[in-house]
Scaffold this motif. Sequence first.
Motif, short mmCIF file in Angstrom:
data_model
loop_
_atom_site.label_atom_id
_atom_site.label_comp_id
_atom_site.label_asym_id
_atom_site.label_seq_id
_atom_site.Cartn_x
_atom_site.Cartn_y
_atom_site.Cartn_z
N HIS A 39 46.38 33.54 24.99
CA HIS A 39 45.07 33.58 24.36
C HIS A 39 43.96 33.32 25.38
O HIS A 39 44.13 32.53 26.32
CB HIS A 39 44.98 32.56 23.22
CG HIS A 39 45.93 32.84 22.11
ND1 HIS A 39 47.14 32.18 21.96
CD2 HIS A 39 45.86 33.73 21.08
CE1 HIS A 39 47.76 32.64 20.89
NE2 HIS A 39 47.01 33.58 20.35
N ILE A 40 42.81 33.94 25.14
CA ILE A 40 41.69 33.84 26.06
C ILE A 40 41.18 32.41 26.18
O ILE A 40 40.85 31.94 27.28
CB ILE A 40 40.54 34.77 25.61
CG1 ILE A 40 40.98 36.25 25.71
CG2 ILE A 40 39.31 34.54 26.46
CD1 ILE A 40 41.33 36.69 27.11
N SER A 53 46.61 37.10 31.63
CA SER A 53 46.92 37.30 30.22
C SER A 53 48.37 37.73 30.09
O SER A 53 48.81 38.65 30.79
CB SER A 53 45.99 38.36 29.63
OG SER A 53 46.47 38.82 28.40
N ALA A 107 48.17 41.46 28.88
CA ALA A 107 47.45 42.40 29.74
C ALA A 107 48.01 42.47 31.15
O ALA A 107 47.97 43.52 31.80
CB ALA A 107 45.97 42.04 29.79
N ARG A 126 42.54 39.83 33.13
CA ARG A 126 42.44 39.86 31.68
C ARG A 126 42.39 41.30 31.17
O ARG A 126 42.12 42.24 31.92
CB ARG A 126 41.18 39.12 31.22
CG ARG A 126 41.07 37.70 31.74
CD ARG A 126 39.85 37.02 31.20
NE ARG A 126 39.76 35.63 31.65
CZ ARG A 126 39.24 34.66 30.92
NH1 ARG A 126 38.79 34.91 29.70
NH2 ARG A 126 39.18 33.43 31.38
N GLY A 127 42.60 41.43 29.87
CA GLY A 127 42.65 42.75 29.25
C GLY A 127 41.31 43.44 29.17
O GLY A 127 41.24 44.68 29.22
N GLU A 128 40.20 42.67 29.04
CA GLU A 128 38.90 43.31 28.85
C GLU A 128 38.27 43.79 30.16
O GLU A 128 37.20 44.40 30.16
CB GLU A 128 37.94 42.33 28.16
CG GLU A 128 37.44 41.19 29.01
CD GLU A 128 38.34 39.97 28.99
OE1 GLU A 128 37.92 38.87 29.42
OE2 GLU A 128 39.49 40.12 28.52
N GLN A 129 38.93 43.53 31.30
CA GLN A 129 38.37 43.93 32.59
C GLN A 129 38.53 45.43 32.83
O GLN A 129 39.45 46.07 32.31
CB GLN A 129 39.06 43.16 33.73
CG GLN A 129 38.82 41.66 33.71
CD GLN A 129 39.71 40.93 34.70
OE1 GLN A 129 40.79 41.40 35.04
NE2 GLN A 129 39.28 39.75 35.14
N THR A 130 37.60 45.98 33.61
CA THR A 130 37.77 47.36 34.05
C THR A 130 38.92 47.44 35.04
O THR A 130 39.30 46.43 35.65
CB THR A 130 36.49 47.88 34.71
OG1 THR A 130 36.25 47.12 35.90
CG2 THR A 130 35.30 47.76 33.77
N ASN A 131 39.47 48.60 35.22
CA ASN A 131 40.58 48.77 36.17
C ASN A 131 40.16 48.34 37.58
O ASN A 131 40.95 47.73 38.31
CB ASN A 131 41.05 50.21 36.18
CG ASN A 131 41.78 50.58 34.90
OD1 ASN A 131 42.29 49.70 34.19
ND2 ASN A 131 41.83 51.87 34.60
N ARG A 154 39.86 44.51 37.73
CA ARG A 154 41.22 43.95 37.64
C ARG A 154 41.92 44.03 38.99
O ARG A 154 42.54 43.07 39.45
CB ARG A 154 41.98 44.73 36.56
CG ARG A 154 43.36 44.20 36.22
CD ARG A 154 43.77 44.87 34.92
NE ARG A 154 45.11 44.52 34.51
CZ ARG A 154 46.15 45.33 34.58
NH1 ARG A 154 46.01 46.55 35.06
NH2 ARG A 154 47.35 44.94 34.18
#
Length: 713
Positions: free
Chosen positions: A560-561, A609, A612, A582-587, A590
């Motif tokens: 979890h975040i 994550s 992610a 994290r999952g919400e990052q751009t490639n 990341r």
Amino acid sequence: MAREARRRPGAGRTAARSRGRGRGQENEGIMSVLARAVREVEASVQRGSVKPSVRTKFHVIALLVRDERASVKADDSHSEAYRAEQLKRLDGIATILAKVAVRDAGLLALLADDAPVSAEARELQREMLVAAGRTPPAEEAPVAAPVSTDTAPKRQVVPQAVVSRQLANPFLAPDYGAVVTRPAHTEPRPRRLVNWELMEPLLRSFETATDGAAASMALPGPATVRTPAGLELMPHQARLVAAAEDGHRTFLLADEPGLGKTAQALLAAQAADAYPLLVVVPNVVKTNWAREAQLWTPDHPATVIHGDGDTIDGFADIIVVNYELLDRHIGWLGGLGFRGMVVDEAHFIKNKKSQRSQHVLQLSAQIQARAPRPLLMALTGTPLINDIDDFLAIWQFLGWIDERKPRPELMASLEETGLTPIDPGFSAAARASVIDLGIVRRRKTEVAADIPARRVADLPVELDDAAGRSIRAAERELAGRLVSRYHAALEARGGSLGDGVDAELVRRVAGAELADKTTKTGENVFSMIRRIGQAKAGLAADYAAQLVRSVGKVVFFAKHIDVMDAAEAIFAERGLRYASIRGEQTNRKRQQNIDAFVNDPDVAVAVCSLTAAGVGINLQVASNLVLAELSWSAAEQTQAIDRVHRIGQAEPVTAWRIIAAQTIDTRIAELIDGKAGLAARALDGSDEEMSSAADLQLEALVTLLTDALTATR
């Protein structure tokens, strides 16, 4: 007449003192008595002769200095200059007391305001006052029991279980007056090195005389160690236990994390019969120590001190306490009669001015003074080549040195070299002398054949704060709701509670709980697991920070975040640089963070994550990872571990799985292991494993309900 005139000044001073006149003369008397007494105490401690009579005199000097200081400050019949001079002299005596106490940690407790005053100390105090020309205070009438006052230390406790243990002893309190006899060869008469400064050359030898050689003593071959069924020591572990069986009693065990230092310490204590055994550890691992003791030495019960110790077993062989609670329990721990002491994460005591270091050194000094050849073990994964000054406190804990010089055993070894610090070969010989006292350091790569290429090590933690209590209450509420549903379903079909637990009905009730999205009161299993993850976040991050100091880079996985956020805040507070994946990052972002962790030596932690970052990345620059939260799928955890355990990984990989003890977290971990097993985890997951998450959730509720029904029968 001349002879009589020479006698008259002295006779006049005596008469003045006896009549109680001449305040200044009285102060001169007490100052002389205190100065002479403190020099006698200092000389005794320097000789290493700290008998009970010396401790009593030390305590009385402290009491008289305290009283005299208060008297001088309150006396307005003399000038400010006179009082300043008297206070200066008292400060000089107090300084000597402080230096002496540092040399012998067992004297530190006598400087406390609340230190109990023995009958011997009161008698000596009267004698010293009489010698100084003072009138001793009237003796106080004895009291039946100590009276608690507002000035008494509020954190000092004696658990009732400890009182029961003391009362169960048919003997009187032990007499520690007899000096423990040491082997003759450990007390050499000072010879060529007596006037040399040796501490700095000893430290410098670990920086200049390495020649690439390992800082590890020679160990005997692996011993045949009696272990419980199903457990087997690795060869490198058995060799240290063999040394304890052969009579070695001090160890600085600096193996890398993952090489089983806990088991080695427990079995060494068993081999040395070092019970009762005191184990001082960081809070995050104290529950794990009790668990490991139950596994490896089940015949020697262990107990963990929480809070005021109300729940401890006073008759246990192994007592586990965290550093933060030592101040509360130092009094009774010092008098329990331990025959062994283990300090885990021993670099925690590097600052000798800190309270926890002083407590550890005080307990060690008491054990060494009272037990013949006690087992003393300092455990740390921190490499010895870093900050060698930090290890002075550890060496003192082990009895290798005192505040200023080597103790007899180390001094004897240095004397046997026939060298002095100015001789070319002294550094190498001095380093070897220290190592032979008990330094043991093995790396994963050196014993890779002994250990699995990858393993999952569970680290149970105790949630003993408000959040933990709330979680356990919510779990009881969930179990109660399931039991109510079970009873209602059983009644609806005409069944009876006396028929035993209906396994099929249990599964149906658990399935209905999972499918019910309308619960308005209480928590479901998913929200509870999330709350457990939040409660574990700080403890998991704390352990990851400890690993960083010991092994370098560490990967931290969370589901979890908010758990990741909490961990990152702790890493920032500790001054550790981290990369967040994290999952919400751009490639692009990341990949930048991955590259920073892999390539920048100052980036110590990758905070990932679990979903992610569980696939598609390579983090094999690390060989240790922390799983802060459990997954509902064994395959998901396996994929996370495989970000580190990949082709090209040169070291065995250890995944430290943080588990909240006494919660549903423990049941879920057992279910994961039961379904997949350690061997199945190496398969890198499969569609069948991935689809088993719902089954695992169902089984967790089935186990919770079954346990609740069984407990109420």
